[in-house]
Design an enzyme around this catalytic site. Structure first.
Site, mmCIF file in Angstrom:
data_model
loop_
_atom_site.group_PDB
_atom_site.id
_atom_site.type_symbol
_atom_site.label_atom_id
_atom_site.label_comp_id
_atom_site.label_asym_id
_atom_site.label_seq_id
_atom_site.Cartn_x
_atom_site.Cartn_y
_atom_site.Cartn_z
ATOM 1 N N GLY A 195 -20.399 11.469 7.161
ATOM 2 C CA GLY A 195 -20.009 12.275 8.315
ATOM 3 C C GLY A 195 -19.097 13.403 7.879
ATOM 4 O O GLY A 195 -18.205 13.204 7.049
ATOM 5 N N VAL A 234 1.761 -4.497 -4.806
ATOM 6 C CA VAL A 234 1.102 -5.622 -4.135
ATOM 7 C C VAL A 234 -0.229 -5.947 -4.809
ATOM 8 O O VAL A 234 -0.507 -7.108 -5.159
ATOM 9 C CB VAL A 234 0.861 -5.269 -2.645
ATOM 10 C CG1 VAL A 234 0.140 -6.392 -1.935
ATOM 11 C CG2 VAL A 234 2.166 -4.938 -1.955
ATOM 12 N N ALA A 255 -3.587 -0.176 -11.278
ATOM 13 C CA ALA A 255 -3.240 -0.422 -9.866
ATOM 14 C C ALA A 255 -1.941 0.317 -9.562
ATOM 15 O O ALA A 255 -0.929 -0.287 -9.218
ATOM 16 C CB ALA A 255 -3.109 -1.922 -9.612
ATOM 17 N N GLY A 300 -1.561 2.647 -7.273
ATOM 18 C CA GLY A 300 -1.472 3.127 -5.893
ATOM 19 C C GLY A 300 -2.790 3.714 -5.435
ATOM 20 O O GLY A 300 -3.756 3.796 -6.189
ATOM 21 N N ASP A 359 -5.491 4.541 6.544
ATOM 22 C CA ASP A 359 -4.932 4.944 5.250
ATOM 23 C C ASP A 359 -4.896 6.450 5.046
ATOM 24 O O ASP A 359 -4.151 6.942 4.204
ATOM 25 C CB ASP A 359 -5.767 4.344 4.100
ATOM 26 C CG ASP A 359 -5.417 2.890 3.816
ATOM 27 O OD1 ASP A 359 -4.692 2.284 4.627
ATOM 28 O OD2 ASP A 359 -5.872 2.359 2.775
ATOM 29 N N ALA A 386 -4.279 -2.769 6.378
ATOM 30 C CA ALA A 386 -5.404 -2.901 7.303
ATOM 31 C C ALA A 386 -4.932 -3.062 8.751
ATOM 32 O O ALA A 386 -5.484 -2.445 9.668
ATOM 33 C CB ALA A 386 -6.262 -4.092 6.891
ATOM 34 N N HIS A 403 8.868 -30.042 14.566
ATOM 35 C CA HIS A 403 9.319 -30.701 13.332
ATOM 36 C C HIS A 403 8.256 -31.681 12.854
ATOM 37 O O HIS A 403 7.701 -32.400 13.668
ATOM 38 C CB HIS A 403 10.626 -31.448 13.600
ATOM 39 C CG HIS A 403 11.085 -32.237 12.408
ATOM 40 N ND1 HIS A 403 11.677 -31.637 11.311
ATOM 41 C CD2 HIS A 403 11.010 -33.568 12.127
ATOM 42 C CE1 HIS A 403 11.960 -32.563 10.404
ATOM 43 N NE2 HIS A 403 11.562 -33.748 10.882
HETATM 44 C C1 LIG Z 1 -7.472 -5.060 -3.716
HETATM 45 C C2 LIG Z 1 -6.919 -4.702 -2.370
HETATM 46 C C3 LIG Z 1 -6.340 -5.674 -1.586
HETATM 47 C C4 LIG Z 1 -5.831 -5.352 -0.338
HETATM 48 N N1 LIG Z 1 -5.270 -6.339 0.415
HETATM 49 C C5 LIG Z 1 -4.767 -6.046 1.634
HETATM 50 C C6 LIG Z 1 -4.230 -7.069 2.457
HETATM 51 O O1 LIG Z 1 -4.198 -8.236 2.079
HETATM 52 N N2 LIG Z 1 -3.757 -6.731 3.662
HETATM 53 C C7 LIG Z 1 -3.778 -5.427 4.122
HETATM 54 O O2 LIG Z 1 -3.315 -5.166 5.238
HETATM 55 N N3 LIG Z 1 -4.281 -4.441 3.362
HETATM 56 C C8 LIG Z 1 -4.784 -4.718 2.146
HETATM 57 N N4 LIG Z 1 -5.342 -3.724 1.390
HETATM 58 C C9 LIG Z 1 -5.344 -2.351 1.940
HETATM 59 C C10 LIG Z 1 -6.476 -2.186 2.964
HETATM 60 O O3 LIG Z 1 -7.693 -2.481 2.350
HETATM 61 C C11 LIG Z 1 -6.465 -0.779 3.519
HETATM 62 O O4 LIG Z 1 -5.191 -0.497 4.058
HETATM 63 C C12 LIG Z 1 -7.503 -0.634 4.622
HETATM 64 O O5 LIG Z 1 -8.798 -0.926 4.142
HETATM 65 C C13 LIG Z 1 -7.485 0.788 5.192
HETATM 66 O O6 LIG Z 1 -8.393 0.869 6.228
HETATM 67 P P1 LIG Z 1 -9.097 2.251 6.623
HETATM 68 O O7 LIG Z 1 -10.075 1.895 7.682
HETATM 69 O O8 LIG Z 1 -8.064 3.265 6.894
HETATM 70 O O9 LIG Z 1 -9.851 2.727 5.307
HETATM 71 P P2 LIG Z 1 -11.015 2.035 4.398
HETATM 72 O O10 LIG Z 1 -10.950 0.553 4.497
HETATM 73 O O11 LIG Z 1 -10.865 2.653 3.087
HETATM 74 O O12 LIG Z 1 -12.341 2.492 5.119
HETATM 75 C C14 LIG Z 1 -12.748 3.821 5.169
HETATM 76 C C15 LIG Z 1 -14.257 3.850 5.291
HETATM 77 O O13 LIG Z 1 -14.651 5.183 5.555
HETATM 78 C C16 LIG Z 1 -15.790 5.499 4.762
HETATM 79 N N5 LIG Z 1 -15.831 6.962 4.626
HETATM 80 C C17 LIG Z 1 -14.944 7.760 3.982
HETATM 81 N N6 LIG Z 1 -15.292 9.060 4.143
HETATM 82 C C18 LIG Z 1 -16.422 9.065 4.884
HETATM 83 C C19 LIG Z 1 -17.263 10.083 5.381
HETATM 84 N N7 LIG Z 1 -16.974 11.371 5.202
HETATM 85 N N8 LIG Z 1 -18.360 9.718 6.090
HETATM 86 C C20 LIG Z 1 -18.639 8.399 6.330
HETATM 87 N N9 LIG Z 1 -17.868 7.405 5.891
HETATM 88 C C21 LIG Z 1 -16.773 7.734 5.181
HETATM 89 C C22 LIG Z 1 -15.540 4.747 3.462
HETATM 90 O O14 LIG Z 1 -16.738 4.564 2.746
HETATM 91 C C23 LIG Z 1 -14.981 3.436 4.013
HETATM 92 O O15 LIG Z 1 -16.015 2.541 4.318
HETATM 93 C C24 LIG Z 1 -5.889 -4.009 0.137
HETATM 94 C C25 LIG Z 1 -6.490 -3.022 -0.642
HETATM 95 C C26 LIG Z 1 -7.005 -3.357 -1.869
HETATM 96 C C27 LIG Z 1 -7.645 -2.272 -2.684
#
Ligand SMILES: Cc1cc2nc3c(=O)[nH]c(=O)nc-3n(C[C@H](O)[C@H](O)[C@H](O)COP(=O)(O)OP(=O)(O)OC[C@H]3O[C@@H](n4cnc5c(N)ncnc54)[C@H](O)[C@@H]3O)c2cc1C
Length: 476
Positions: free
Chosen positions: A123, A192, A277, A279, A320, A328, A452
């Site tokens: 998109g 983390v 890792a 960031g 994010d 998440a 408890h």
């Molecule tokens: C190893 C690891 C462990 C983690 N563990 C945790 C945890 O335990 N708890 C927690 O809260 N967070 C955790 N996180 C962080 C968490 O995964 C992110 O904060 C969360 O996924 C962010 O959600 P989001 O929807 O903003 O982005 P994302 O999950 O990154 O999703 C974005 C989506 O948009 C799609 N996209 C991007 N651009 C376009 C476009 N132009 N057109 C169509 N689609 C597009 C991508 O392909 C993706 O599917 C972890 C991250 C990692 C890497």
């Protein structure tokens, strides 16, 4: 309204985007959600980083490796002898893949139930709230929406001196896909993600060296918690080296020689695989066409206000890709808020009550301010804490490590922060989040009955201890 026109188009189907789409549809709006996530096998899946390569697969492997580790180190204390204990990485990975698939396919079902049009592909926002949709087969279509929500997420940050090669130098996703336990694993970054991934492979037998550029361990956590956690990580065998700045690497077939500097000068360590890792950065590649009016800051985050509105009319951004912790649940709450605001309903996110959890052993969880932050604010405060060693339930679980800590204002007793290191900290913190959501005082927690024997009694006792009224430990 035609098939190409919607009330809301959400770009990105991760934990921020898909809940936004569902909430908007629950509010009787016509919604499409576009997502381009592709797995290693080429399959498309909704769920973003979290479900495909982050939260869920990491917790699946953390659980498997923790069970194996506990069988090794804890069973004897219970009088259980486990002879010939073995594990099979392929089976662990199979289990993980099954959990991921069930979770991501669940989103298709949720979209169907809510009436969201799920579109797999790319998109791109164009001027005038139009969206160019490129399907998986390369065909293009122009869609139009009254509101567009950008939820494109984040991507792992590369290290200039050590580019990813997908084999020996991998990102967090790569580290979740290992088909065997590396003998020596280097983790760059003791955040983390680095600590969770390091724990998985350490518990399964890898020698793990964690190189962290900062002198301070877990700078974002309460430092009493960080100190306690570091002690346990060292006991587990994680070789955490602080103040270690990676300067270069020699990637050879037989290993990666990592060069770094620390207080003693130039150092090096050779490992078989490296997880970088350090960031994540906001992901906006090919997301914004000409003249959309959406602004991006110097770090690449889409600029938004408290309600996730970008400067462009009826364009929102969540998760994010915008300011705030990359978590998440933070993205989910923003998604739900925007799904309601678009429908004209009242909604907000309380950014002062966002819980953080690190799923290591012991687990770490907190909400609100650290003691260091409260001290720096100049507000007078009191602290109560309670060790799990004094909890009957924790002792029965053979999990006496760690403590609960409650920080509250001296003047009005309001809870300012809660910090937990110990068993099930990630579950226990929910009570503290609810308390802070309602601006509760330590007295509110003190007067709340806790079952408890449960681990939650430790939080209750920590609240009592803030006023030197704990029952199960001496008050000092
Ligand atoms: C190893 C690891 C462990 C983690 N563990 C945790 C945890 O335990 N708890 C927690 O809260 N967070 C955790 N996180 C962080 C968490 O995964 C992110 O904060 C969360 O996924 C962010 O959600 P989001 O929807 O903003 O982005 P994302 O999950 O990154 O999703 C974005 C989506 O948009 C799609 N996209 C991007 N651009 C376009 C476009 N132009 N057109 C169509 N689609 C597009 C991508 O392909 C993706 O599917 C972890 C991250 C990692 C890497």
């Amino acid at each position: 309204m035609s098939d190409s026109s919607f009330d809301v188009i959400v770009i990105g189907g991760g934990p921020a985007g898909y809940p936004c789409a569902i909430r908007a549809a629950q509010n009787k709006l016509k919604v499409a959600c576009i997502d381009e996530w592709k797995n290693y096998d080429g399959s498309h899946a909704f769920g973003g980083t979290c479900l495909n390569a982050g939260c869920i697969p990491s917790k699946a492997l953390l659980e498997s490796s923790e069970l194996y580790h506990r069988a090794h180190v804890e069973f004897a204390a219970h009088g259980i002898t486990a002879k010939g204990l073995e594990f099979d990485v392929a089976e662990m990975q199979k289990r993980k893949a099954k959990i991921v698939k069930a979770s991501t396919q669940g989103i298709n079902a949720l979209f169907k139930g809510a009436g969201v049009t799920g579109l797999q592909g790319h998109g791109r926002l164009l001027a005038g709230n139009r969206v160019e949709y490129t399907a998986a087969d390369g065909s293009k279509q122009e869609l139009v929406a009254k509101h567009v929500v950008l939820a494109s997420g984040s991507a792992p940050m590369p290290l200039k001196s050590l580019p990813f090669d997908g084999k020996q130098v991998v990102d967090s996703w790569g580290a979740l896909e290992f088909d065997a336990v590396p003998k020596r694993l280097g983790v760059i970054g003791a955040g983390v993600i680095g600590l969770e991934l390091g724990s998985v492979w350490r518990r399964l037998g890898a020698e793990v060296v964690v190189l962290e550029a900062m002198e301070q361990f877990l700078w974002m956590a309460d430092q009493a918690v960080a100190k306690e956690a570091l002690r346990h990580f060292k006991k587990l065998g994680l070789d955490v080296r602080l103040g270690a700045k990676v300067t270069g690497a020699d990637v050879r077939k037989d290993g990666v020689a990592l060069k770094y500097t620390d207080a003693k000068g130039e150092q090096s360590v050779t490992v078989d695989k490296v997880v970088v890792a350090i960031g994540r950065r906001p992901y906006t590649q090919d997301l914004l066409g000409e003249g959309t009016g959406v602004e991006v800051d110097e770090r690449g985050f889409i600029k938004v206000d408290q309600e996730c509105r970008t400067g462009a009319g009826n364009v929102w951004a969540i998760g994010d890709v915008v300011r705030g912790p990359m978590l998440a649940h933070k993205g989910k709450e923003e998604g739900v808020m925007v799904g309601d605001l678009i429908a004209g309903l009242h909604s907000e996110v309380n950014y002062n009550a966002v819980p953080s959890v690190i799923y290591t052993a012991p687990e770490i969880a907190w909400v609100g301010q650290t003691e260091e932050q409260v001290k720096a604010s100049g507000r007078e405060y009191k602290v109560g804490s309670f060790p799990f060693a004094a909890s009957g339930r924790a002792r029965a679980m053979e999990a006496p490590a760690g403590f609960c800590k409650v920080i509250a204002a001296k003047d009005d007793d309001e809870i300012l922060g809660v910090h937990i290191v110990g068993p099930m900290a990630g579950e226990l913190i929910a009570e503290a989040v609810l308390a802070m959501e309602y601006s509760a005082s330590t007295e509110d927690l003190q007067r709340t009955m806790h079952a408890h024997p449960t681990l939650s009694e430790a939080l209750h006792e920590a609240a009592l201890s803030a006023d030197k009224r704990a029952i199960d430990i001496p008050n000092r």
